[in-house]
Structure formats: structure tokens, C-alpha cells
Design a protein around this motif. Structure first.
Motif, PDB file in Angstrom:
ATOM      1  N   ASP A  52       1.002  -1.426  -0.117  1.00  0.00           N
ATOM      2  CA  ASP A  52       0.012  -0.004  -0.028  1.00  0.00           C
ATOM      3  C   ASP A  52       0.907   1.087   0.194  1.00  0.00           C
ATOM      4  OD1 ASP A  52      -1.670   2.079   0.346  1.00  0.00           O
ATOM      5  OD2 ASP A  52      -2.777   1.084   2.146  1.00  0.00           O
ATOM      6  N   THR A  55       1.245   3.945   2.842  1.00  0.00           N
ATOM      7  CA  THR A  55       1.800   3.552   4.337  1.00  0.00           C
ATOM      8  C   THR A  55       3.463   3.827   4.082  1.00  0.00           C
ATOM      9  OG1 THR A  55       2.191   1.215   3.618  1.00  0.00           O
ATOM     10  CG2 THR A  55       0.241   1.745   4.640  1.00  0.00           C
ATOM     11  N   SER A  81       2.206  -2.001  -6.931  1.00  0.00           N
ATOM     12  CA  SER A  81       1.087  -2.215  -5.851  1.00  0.00           C
ATOM     13  C   SER A  81      -0.207  -2.562  -6.403  1.00  0.00           C
ATOM     14  CB  SER A  81       1.272  -1.038  -5.022  1.00  0.00           C
ATOM     15  OG  SER A  81       0.289   0.205  -5.304  1.00  0.00           O
ATOM     16  N   ASN A  83      -2.556  -0.603  -5.354  1.00  0.00           N
ATOM     17  CA  ASN A  83      -3.300   0.721  -5.079  1.00  0.00           C
ATOM     18  C   ASN A  83      -4.131   1.020  -6.615  1.00  0.00           C
ATOM     19  OD1 ASN A  83      -0.694   1.076  -3.172  1.00  0.00           O
ATOM     20  ND2 ASN A  83      -2.569   1.938  -2.437  1.00  0.00           N
ATOM     21  N   LEU A 121      -4.204  -7.006   5.717  1.00  0.00           N
ATOM     22  CA  LEU A 121      -3.906  -6.628   4.153  1.00  0.00           C
ATOM     23  C   LEU A 121      -4.386  -7.746   3.305  1.00  0.00           C
ATOM     24  CD1 LEU A 121      -0.320  -4.831   5.001  1.00  0.00           C
ATOM     25  CD2 LEU A 121      -2.429  -3.678   4.258  1.00  0.00           C
ATOM     26  N   ARG A 124      -3.747  -7.902  -0.622  1.00  0.00           N
ATOM     27  CA  ARG A 124      -2.769  -6.734  -1.094  1.00  0.00           C
ATOM     28  C   ARG A 124      -1.520  -7.789  -1.468  1.00  0.00           C
ATOM     29  NH1 ARG A 124      -3.785  -1.522  -1.863  1.00  0.00           N
ATOM     30  NH2 ARG A 124      -5.350  -0.690  -0.265  1.00  0.00           N
TER      31      ARG A 124
END
Length: 160
Positions: A52, A55, A81, A83, A121, A124
């Protein structure tokens, strides 16, 4: 090889990542709307993967490789990532980062065995770094602890 992943010492997931051998090919879109296909890149490729971008450790990792990308034009740097592209764009604008950042739609994470299957997470990507040369994974670091930074020097050395 199955690997356990922790976050602040707590077990959160098990993954079965690619660590050596033929690099799974992928095509992802960068923040300018261009498709980037691994197999079409001709330089050594350093792939920085993080869960992420918003972070602290992910931000540090991306900023570090952004500095290295500016110094090492003989290497293709890819940061990945899951995102959204808009989240990545916003972060890059706020942090002054100008490098190839790719939003994973799941294709990369599945191909490389990096999708976290539990914990806060879930879904992710596991923090990791790969170096790919001539279609082969020649270096991989899959961080067991998500809150730790990768070994930047070892990854860069592997590109030589």
C-alpha cells in the motif's frame, strides 16, 4: 516454497512466491496509460513490490528506488502495488516521485504468488523485490515481515 508473512510479528498470511527461474510475463498499465510488458523490456529489470503506497514503509521503499532509478538508467525500475492508479498518481504528485509505477489488477500478484491471503492486508501484495535479466528471475527477496524495508544494496548489486 510456502512462506509465512507477518505484520509486526503477527502471522497474517502464507504465500507461495516465485523466487527463481523463468519470470512470469505480465502487462500492466503505468500512470500515463502506457502498457508495460515485462518480456518487452531489454535492460535488467528491478521490480519493487509493496502492499500500500500510502503507508510509511511502502513510501520509503518507493522513494528509495525512485532515487536509484534516476541514477541508474541502465536498469528498468518497476514499482508495483495494488493501489488504484489514481491513488498512486496522488501519492507521486505529493511526494515528487517520477518513476514507473504500476497498478496491479491481480495479474502480477497471482503470477508471482504474492497475494496475501489473510490479516488486515488481505488481497494486497507481499513486500518483495525481484531482479529479472533475460527473462529469468536472478534475484528475489520476499520480506517475511511486512513492516521491514528490503535490502536495497543487494537488489541493486544483482542487476550488474
Amino acid at each position: 516454497m510456502v512462506q509465512e508473512i507477518t505484520l509486526h510479528g503477527e502471522k497474517v498470511a502464507k504465500i507461495n512466491p516465485v523466487t527463481t527461474g523463468k519470470a512470469p510475463d505480465f502487462t500492466l498499465t503505468d500512470l500515463n496509460g502506457n502498457d508495460i510488458t515485462l518480456s518487452l523490456l531489454t535492460k535488467p529489470v528491478l521490480i519493487s513490490v509493496f502492499p500500500d503506497i500510502n503507508t510509511r514503509i511502502c513510501s520509503l521503499q518507493t522513494k528509495h528506488f525512485n532515487v536509484e532509478a534516476a541514477k541508474h538508467t541502465e536498469i528498468d525500475f518497476l514499482s508495483i502495488s495494488n493501489n488504484t492508479a489514481q491513488e498512486q498518481r496522488n501519492w507521486c504528485a505529493a511526494e515528487g516521485v517520477d518513476m514507473t509505477i504500476l497498478a496491479d489488477n491481480g495479474e502480477f500478484g497471482r503470477a508471482y504468488g504474492l497475494i496475501l491471503d489473510g490479516g488486515p492486508l488481505e488481497g494486497r501484495l507481499a513486500r518483495s523485490v525481484f531482479v529479472v535479466k533475460d527473462g529469468e528471475v536472478i534475484y528475489s527477496e520476499i520480506l517475511e515481515e511486512l513492516s521491514e524495508e528490503p535490502n536495497y544494496a543487494a537488489a541493486l548489486a544483482a542487476t550488474k
